[in-house]
Design a protein around this motif. Structure first.
Motif, short mmCIF file in Angstrom:
data_model
loop_
_atom_site.label_atom_id
_atom_site.label_comp_id
_atom_site.label_asym_id
_atom_site.label_seq_id
_atom_site.Cartn_x
_atom_site.Cartn_y
_atom_site.Cartn_z
N SER A 167 0.84 -1.20 0.00
CA SER A 167 0.00 0.00 0.00
C SER A 167 0.87 1.25 0.00
CB SER A 167 -0.90 0.01 1.24
OG SER A 167 -1.55 1.26 1.35
N TRP A 174 0.00 4.20 1.01
CA TRP A 174 -0.40 5.19 2.01
C TRP A 174 0.58 5.35 3.18
CZ3 TRP A 174 -3.73 8.88 1.17
CH2 TRP A 174 -4.69 8.71 0.17
N PHE A 198 0.83 5.89 -6.86
CA PHE A 198 -0.63 5.95 -6.94
C PHE A 198 -1.06 5.96 -8.40
CE2 PHE A 198 -0.01 7.50 -2.66
CZ PHE A 198 -1.14 7.07 -1.97
N ASP A 240 -6.11 7.63 -11.32
CA ASP A 240 -7.47 7.86 -10.82
C ASP A 240 -7.55 7.92 -9.31
OD1 ASP A 240 -6.88 5.22 -10.40
OD2 ASP A 240 -8.80 4.43 -11.14
N ARG A 241 -6.39 7.73 -8.61
CA ARG A 241 -6.39 7.86 -7.15
C ARG A 241 -5.46 8.97 -6.68
NH1 ARG A 241 -4.71 2.41 -4.70
NH2 ARG A 241 -5.07 3.57 -2.77
N ARG A 242 -4.82 9.65 -7.62
CA ARG A 242 -3.87 10.70 -7.22
C ARG A 242 -4.59 11.89 -6.61
NH1 ARG A 242 -0.16 10.53 -12.61
NH2 ARG A 242 0.70 8.45 -12.27
N THR A 274 -7.11 11.85 -4.58
CA THR A 274 -7.29 11.57 -3.15
C THR A 274 -5.98 11.73 -2.40
OG1 THR A 274 -9.03 9.99 -3.72
CG2 THR A 274 -8.11 9.84 -1.51
N ALA A 275 -4.89 11.22 -2.99
CA ALA A 275 -3.58 11.36 -2.34
C ALA A 275 -3.18 12.83 -2.24
CB ALA A 275 -2.52 10.58 -3.12
N ARG A 296 -11.08 14.16 -3.17
CA ARG A 296 -11.90 13.10 -3.76
C ARG A 296 -12.75 13.64 -4.90
NH1 ARG A 296 -11.92 11.32 1.69
NH2 ARG A 296 -13.82 12.48 2.22
N ASP A 322 -11.07 13.87 -8.49
CA ASP A 322 -11.02 12.69 -9.35
C ASP A 322 -12.26 12.54 -10.23
OD1 ASP A 322 -8.52 11.88 -8.41
OD2 ASP A 322 -9.40 10.81 -6.71
N ARG A 323 -13.33 13.30 -9.95
CA ARG A 323 -14.59 13.13 -10.69
C ARG A 323 -15.08 14.41 -11.35
NH1 ARG A 323 -15.71 10.91 -5.62
NH2 ARG A 323 -17.16 12.60 -5.15
N HIS A 348 -1.26 14.63 -13.37
CA HIS A 348 -2.12 13.54 -13.84
C HIS A 348 -1.52 12.80 -15.03
CE1 HIS A 348 -5.58 11.52 -15.69
NE2 HIS A 348 -6.12 11.54 -14.48
#
Length: 502
Positions: A15, A17, A135, A138-140, A142-143, A327, A330-331, A389
């Motif tokens: 992981s 994190w 990461f 698509d999760r960067r 959040t990080a 979060r 990402d969207r 990204h």
């Protein structure tokens, strides 16, 4: 060429994190040291028998030494491993912090801050590089939300910790406190950060010297302009800085060796715009704190701790909302979040400038400061996620180095410009910018109005600069996929000029 000393970039089942949490401790300490000095400036002026212009160099020297090497320290992380470079930088930063605390003159403190800034420059790109390399895209967001939350909390802890330490132990302890934190950060990074594959790089030494010389002459000219009454020497310094920086860009465009700034990275529209926006952000964050702290202590008679407490709403709102915004990044199209953040920040600074009077109620100050916190939450993670990204793994260090460099360049220019503007506005109001008493105790009533006017007028400078960031954010495109990253990679590897044209 890649050295497969360790597993693939994904680090398979591990992981990412825990490594990120270990790295953000050091990143947090760096950001704290970018803001903690502002609240201690009056005490430093008094104890070391300095003036406003000299004490501004305590911040500017740190930021300058931080900004210039970032172009190459990101590349060092690619070449020797982000973990190794981060740990070396952490040791240097911690040792220089102790040196700062033991300084007995303003000159010694400025020199120690230079070494501290260089240590920070070694550390910072590695945090973004590890995020980019461990990461998935698509999760960067959040990080980066965690990264943004750390930046927000640091804006509180820096001035607040500075106020408490200055009031109770002395200004020296704002630096000495880094020593135990640095030891803890070293142990955690040593244990938790993975050893990632390395990539061979050449190092553009002429580029380093050109960028360093250009930045020094430009910052020196801006910051010392009022001191030398904007003489021909000052204008020559600014002109020389601009010319040398122009030569640096030109040299990067034709150099056959691996350039310090891979211009092909700027073929990605969002990377280019994010760098413009983060420059404006670095300028504003640095420039807003100095006039606010002088206003609260010299005009309102607040202690350093009480002055720092005014920033609680800003830091709390940033820390609370940044993970949610991360979060959302990402969207959601980044222009809506970042653009709104820049606009709110500019409005908040204008609002704050309008209420910085000797008679203002505290809650009049807290409302715009709280709005700044919400604005920060909408800026940090969207900008970082948008910039990184589409970066391919082998360009992660270079991209992170460029991005962090532009942020620090903004901070350096913000520190220099606000120092020059404050001095100019004080002189226009018939006040001296070199009076130690004007900073270390509440001013007599008959000079509070002109002093507060000078501070509030200075606050409009970062507000205007933020509009540049707003315009850049408005033109963000929705981040592309892996194909874009591969295109950027191909452009930087083979033909930077063609990538720029494409």
């Amino acid at each position: 060429m890649t050295t497969e000393s360790v597993g693939p970039e994904s680090t398979t089942e591990r992981s990412p994190w825990p490594a990120l949490w270990a790295l953000v401790i050091g990143f947090f300490m760096i950001l704290v040291d970018s803001t903690i000095v502002a609240v201690a400036n009056p005490a430093i002026m008094n104890d070391l028998q300095s003036d406003i212009n000299s004490v501004v160099w305590v911040t500017s020297a740190y930021l300058l030494a931080y900004a210039v090497p970032l172009l190459v320290t990101g590349r060092l992380g690619d070449r020797f491993g982000p973990k190794n470079v981060y740990l070396i930088g952490l040791v240097l930063f911690t040792g220089a912090s102790l040196w700062c605390g033991l300084s007995e003159s303003i000159a010694m403190l400025i020199v120690a801050r230079v070494f501290q800034g260089f240590g920070a420059a070694l550390m910072t790109p590695q945090t973004m590089s590890v995020i980019t390399r461990t990461f998935p895209p698509d999760r960067r967001g959040t990080a980066m939300g965690l990264w943004g939350a750390v930046a927000g909390v640091a804006t509180l802890v820096g001035p607040l910790a500075g106020g408490v330490l200055v009031d109770n132990l002395g200004w020296e302890w704002i630096f000495i406190v880094n020593v135990p934190v640095g030891v803890i950060a070293f142990v955690m990074a040593w244990r938790l950060v993975p050893t990632l594959p390395t990539h061979s790089h050449s190092f553009d030494i002429p580029g380093v010297f050109l960028s360093a010389a250009g930045m020094f002459f430009l910052v020196f000219g801006i910051q010392e302009g009022s001191t030398y009454d904007w003489s021909g020497l000052v204008l020559l310094s600014i002109g020389a800085g601009l010319v040398i920086l122009g030569m640096f860009v030109w040299y990067q465009s034709w150099s056959r060796r691996e350039p310090l700034v891979p211009l092909g990275l700027f073929a990605d529209r969002n990377f280019s715009l994010a760098n413009v926006a983060i420059t404006a952000m670095g300028f504003a964050i640095t420039a807003m704190v100095l006039p606010l702290m002088f206003y609260t202590q010299a005009v309102r008679g607040m202690t350093p701790t009480t002055s720092a407490l005014l920033l609680v709403p800003m830091a709390v709102l940033t820390g609370v909302f940044a993970p949610f915004v991360g979060r959302l990044v990402d969207r959601t199209h980044p222009r809506y979040i970042a653009g709104t953040g820049f606009l709110m920040f500019a409005v908040a600074l204008g609002w704050l400038a309008s209420v910085m009077t000797p008679q203002a109620q505290v809650w009049h100050l807290l409302l715009p400061i709280g709005l700044i916190g919400l604005a920060n939450a909408c800026i940090w993670s969207p900008l970082a996620a948008t910039a990184t990204h589409n970066l391919p793994p082998q360009k992660a260090g270079a991209g992170a180095g460029v991005y962090n460099t532009t942020r620090q360049v903004g901070a350096v220019l913000g520190s220099a410009a606000i120092g020059a503007l404050i001095t100019a506005r004080l002189s226009a109001g018939g006040l001296s910018g070199g009076s130690e008493e004007s900073a270390t105790q509440q001013l007599p009533e008959f000079v509070r109005d002109p002093f507060s006017t000078a501070m509030s007028e200075s606050m409009w400078l970062p507000a205007v600069v933020l509009l540049v960031g707003f315009v850049a954010a408005v033109f963000f495109a929705r981040p592309g996929g892996q194909a874009t990253a591969e295109a950027v990679s191909a452009g930087t590897e083979t033909n930077p000029e063609r990538a720029l044209q494409d």
